[in-house]
Design a protein around this motif. Structure first.
Motif, PDB file in Angstrom:
ATOM      1  N   LYS A   1       0.854  -1.180   0.000  1.00 19.67           N
ATOM      2  CA  LYS A   1       0.000   0.000   0.000  1.00 19.67           C
ATOM      3  C   LYS A   1       0.888   1.228   0.000  1.00 19.67           C
ATOM      4  CE  LYS A   1      -3.959  -1.989   1.992  1.00 19.67           C
ATOM      5  NZ  LYS A   1      -4.892  -2.407   2.711  1.00 19.67           N
ATOM      6  N   LEU A   2       0.589   2.113  -0.903  1.00 20.08           N
ATOM      7  CA  LEU A   2       1.315   3.365  -0.950  1.00 20.08           C
ATOM      8  C   LEU A   2       0.852   4.199   0.240  1.00 20.08           C
ATOM      9  CD1 LEU A   2       3.324   4.908  -2.724  1.00 20.08           C
ATOM     10  CD2 LEU A   2       1.392   5.872  -3.943  1.00 20.08           C
ATOM     11  N   PRO A   3       1.767   4.514   1.180  1.00 18.14           N
ATOM     12  CA  PRO A   3       1.341   5.313   2.339  1.00 18.14           C
ATOM     13  C   PRO A   3       0.932   6.716   1.891  1.00 18.14           C
ATOM     14  CG  PRO A   3       3.730   4.974   2.355  1.00 18.14           C
ATOM     15  CD  PRO A   3       3.187   4.205   1.197  1.00 18.14           C
ATOM     16  N   GLN A   4       0.053   7.347   2.625  1.00 16.75           N
ATOM     17  CA  GLN A   4      -0.385   8.704   2.270  1.00 16.75           C
ATOM     18  C   GLN A   4       0.724   9.734   2.516  1.00 16.75           C
ATOM     19  OE1 GLN A   4      -3.255   9.614   0.554  1.00 16.75           O
ATOM     20  NE2 GLN A   4      -3.061   7.409   0.302  1.00 16.75           N
ATOM     21  N   ALA A   5       1.641   9.424   3.424  1.00 13.89           N
ATOM     22  CA  ALA A   5       2.795  10.295   3.673  1.00 13.89           C
ATOM     23  C   ALA A   5       4.064   9.467   3.480  1.00 13.89           C
ATOM     24  CB  ALA A   5       2.745  10.872   5.078  1.00 13.89           C
ATOM     25  N   ILE A   6       4.990  10.023   2.724  1.00 12.29           N
ATOM     26  CA  ILE A   6       6.244   9.338   2.434  1.00 12.29           C
ATOM     27  C   ILE A   6       7.375  10.168   3.024  1.00 12.29           C
ATOM     28  CG2 ILE A   6       7.782   8.603   0.572  1.00 12.29           C
ATOM     29  CD1 ILE A   6       5.176   8.203  -1.070  1.00 12.29           C
ATOM     30  N   GLU A   7       8.097   9.559   3.968  1.00 14.84           N
ATOM     31  CA  GLU A   7       9.141  10.296   4.677  1.00 14.84           C
ATOM     32  C   GLU A   7      10.515   9.695   4.438  1.00 14.84           C
ATOM     33  OE1 GLU A   7       8.255  11.557   8.730  1.00 14.84           O
ATOM     34  OE2 GLU A   7       6.215  10.793   8.454  1.00 14.84           O
ATOM     35  N   GLY A   8      11.484  10.569   4.149  1.00 14.41           N
ATOM     36  CA  GLY A   8      12.881  10.174   4.077  1.00 14.41           C
ATOM     37  C   GLY A   8      13.278   9.323   2.882  1.00 14.41           C
ATOM     38  N   ILE A   9      12.409   9.186   1.892  1.00 13.50           N
ATOM     39  CA  ILE A   9      12.732   8.359   0.726  1.00 13.50           C
ATOM     40  C   ILE A   9      13.069   9.230  -0.476  1.00 13.50           C
ATOM     41  CG2 ILE A   9      11.828   6.672  -0.926  1.00 13.50           C
ATOM     42  CD1 ILE A   9      10.153   5.498   1.340  1.00 13.50           C
ATOM     43  N   VAL A  10      12.271  10.270  -0.671  1.00 17.82           N
ATOM     44  CA  VAL A  10      12.427  11.159  -1.827  1.00 17.82           C
ATOM     45  C   VAL A  10      12.880  12.521  -1.336  1.00 17.82           C
ATOM     46  CG1 VAL A  10      11.219  12.186  -3.782  1.00 17.82           C
ATOM     47  CG2 VAL A  10      10.576   9.914  -3.001  1.00 17.82           C
ATOM     48  N   LYS A  11      13.739  13.159  -2.121  1.00 19.67           N
ATOM     49  CA  LYS A  11      14.256  14.478  -1.793  1.00 19.67           C
ATOM     50  C   LYS A  11      13.470  15.539  -2.563  1.00 19.67           C
ATOM     51  CE  LYS A  11      18.631  16.932  -1.777  1.00 19.67           C
ATOM     52  NZ  LYS A  11      20.029  16.935  -2.140  1.00 19.67           N
ATOM     53  N   CYS A  12      13.181  16.657  -1.924  1.00 17.35           N
ATOM     54  CA  CYS A  12      12.457  17.743  -2.578  1.00 17.35           C
ATOM     55  C   CYS A  12      13.314  18.353  -3.685  1.00 17.35           C
ATOM     56  CB  CYS A  12      12.058  18.815  -1.568  1.00 17.35           C
ATOM     57  SG  CYS A  12      11.012  20.104  -2.304  1.00 17.35           S
ATOM     58  N   ALA A  13      12.677  18.653  -4.801  1.00 16.54           N
ATOM     59  CA  ALA A  13      13.383  19.239  -5.946  1.00 16.54           C
ATOM     60  C   ALA A  13      13.624  20.735  -5.779  1.00 16.54           C
ATOM     61  CB  ALA A  13      12.584  18.989  -7.228  1.00 16.54           C
ATOM     62  N   ASN A  14      12.988  21.349  -4.795  1.00 17.03           N
ATOM     63  CA  ASN A  14      13.150  22.776  -4.544  1.00 17.03           C
ATOM     64  C   ASN A  14      14.401  22.988  -3.691  1.00 17.03           C
ATOM     65  OD1 ASN A  14      13.011  25.432  -3.739  1.00 17.03           O
ATOM     66  ND2 ASN A  14      10.977  25.276  -2.819  1.00 17.03           N
ATOM     67  N   PRO A  15      15.457  23.586  -4.252  1.00 21.49           N
ATOM     68  CA  PRO A  15      16.685  23.784  -3.473  1.00 21.49           C
ATOM     69  C   PRO A  15      16.488  24.703  -2.266  1.00 21.49           C
ATOM     70  CG  PRO A  15      16.850  24.870  -5.617  1.00 21.49           C
ATOM     71  CD  PRO A  15      15.567  24.107  -5.610  1.00 21.49           C
ATOM     72  N   CYS A  16      15.440  25.531  -2.275  1.00 19.38           N
ATOM     73  CA  CYS A  16      15.178  26.434  -1.159  1.00 19.38           C
ATOM     74  C   CYS A  16      14.289  25.810  -0.081  1.00 19.38           C
ATOM     75  CB  CYS A  16      14.518  27.716  -1.672  1.00 19.38           C
ATOM     76  SG  CYS A  16      15.584  28.644  -2.803  1.00 19.38           S
ATOM     77  N   CYS A  17      13.828  24.593  -0.302  1.00 15.49           N
ATOM     78  CA  CYS A  17      12.972  23.917   0.684  1.00 15.49           C
ATOM     79  C   CYS A  17      13.764  23.673   1.960  1.00 15.49           C
ATOM     80  CB  CYS A  17      12.468  22.594   0.114  1.00 15.49           C
ATOM     81  SG  CYS A  17      11.377  21.702   1.253  1.00 15.49           S
ATOM     82  N   ILE A  18      13.104  23.827   3.086  1.00 14.28           N
ATOM     83  CA  ILE A  18      13.770  23.631   4.376  1.00 14.28           C
ATOM     84  C   ILE A  18      14.293  22.197   4.529  1.00 14.28           C
ATOM     85  CG2 ILE A  18      11.677  23.053   5.668  1.00 14.28           C
ATOM     86  CD1 ILE A  18      12.947  24.821   7.964  1.00 14.28           C
ATOM     87  N   SER A  19      13.668  21.251   3.830  1.00 17.71           N
ATOM     88  CA  SER A  19      14.137  19.863   3.929  1.00 17.71           C
ATOM     89  C   SER A  19      15.492  19.678   3.241  1.00 17.71           C
ATOM     90  CB  SER A  19      13.108  18.894   3.336  1.00 17.71           C
ATOM     91  OG  SER A  19      12.971  19.085   1.945  1.00 17.71           O
ATOM     92  N   ASN A  20      15.907  20.645   2.435  1.00 12.98           N
ATOM     93  CA  ASN A  20      17.216  20.597   1.781  1.00 12.98           C
ATOM     94  C   ASN A  20      18.246  21.484   2.477  1.00 12.98           C
ATOM     95  OD1 ASN A  20      16.588  18.787  -0.316  1.00 12.98           O
ATOM     96  ND2 ASN A  20      15.570  20.416  -1.457  1.00 12.98           N
TER      97      ASN A  20
END
Length: 160
Positions: A102-121
C-alpha cells in the motif's frame, strides 16, 4: 486449460524460505530489484519473471528471492514503483504471510524535494516528507514547500 497448453507452460520452482513479490506491473521487476539493491552477486537464488500473463493486469512481473526478508522501508520504496504488488513470505516452501503493498499517504525520508530552497534541503535536521496527491500516475506534494513531484522525477531518485 488443455493438456497441450499445460505442457508448454513455463514452471518456476518454489523457494524454500524468502520473499515473493507478485503482481508487479509488467516491465517493472528490474526497477524493484534495483530498489532492493540486488545485483545477483549476493549468493542467493533469485527468480525474475517479466511480462507473464495475468488476469488482473494483462501481464505482470514476479520476483522470488531466497533468504531475503523485506524491511518496511523497502516495502515503502517498492510501493512507489509497484503500488499494487503483493508480498508473500515463504517458510519451508509454504506461503505463511501475504500482504498487499500500500502506498502510504505520507512518504518520509525516501524522496528528496526538488526545490533547493525547501527547508528539507537545508542544514536543519528535517526529514523530507511528501503527501500522495495521486497514485497513478504518481504525484507527490512536499509537506514543507508545496512543490509537486511527478512520477518520472520520483522514480529517478528511487532508482539511483
Amino acid at each position: 486449460m488443455g493438456d497441450a497448453v499445460r505442457e508448454k507452460e513455463l514452471r518456476v520452482s518454489k523457494i524454500k524460505d524468502g520473499t515473493v513479490i507478485d503482481h508487479i506491473h509488467g516491465g517493472f521487476a528490474l526497477d524493484v530489484v534495483r530498489i532492493l539493491g540486488l545485483t545477483g552477486k549476493e549468493k542467493r537464488v533469485m527468480t525474475i519473471a517479466i511480462n507473464v500473463p495475468s488476469k488482473r493486469f494483462g501481464v505482470k512481473d514476479i520476483i522470488k528471492i531466497e533468504g531475503k526478508a523485506l524491511s518496511s522501508q523497502e516495502v515503502n520504496r517498492i510501493a512507489l514503483v509497484a503500488p499494487h504488488a503483493s508480498i508473500n513470505i515463504v517458510h519451508d516452501y509454504e506461503v505463511v504471510e501475504k500482504t498487499e503493498v500500500k502506498l502510504p499517504q505520507a512518504i518520509e525520508g525516501i524522496v528528496k524535494c526538488a526545490n533547493p530552497c525547501c527547508i528539507s534541503n537545508s542544514d536543519e535536521p528535517i526529514v523530507s516528507k511528501f503527501y500522495v496527491k495521486r497514485e497513478e500516475p504518481l504525484l507527490l506534494k512536499c509537506h514543507y514547500c508545496g512543490i509537486v513531484l511527478e512520477q518520472a522525477e520520483v522514480l529517478s531518485q528511487v532508482l539511483r
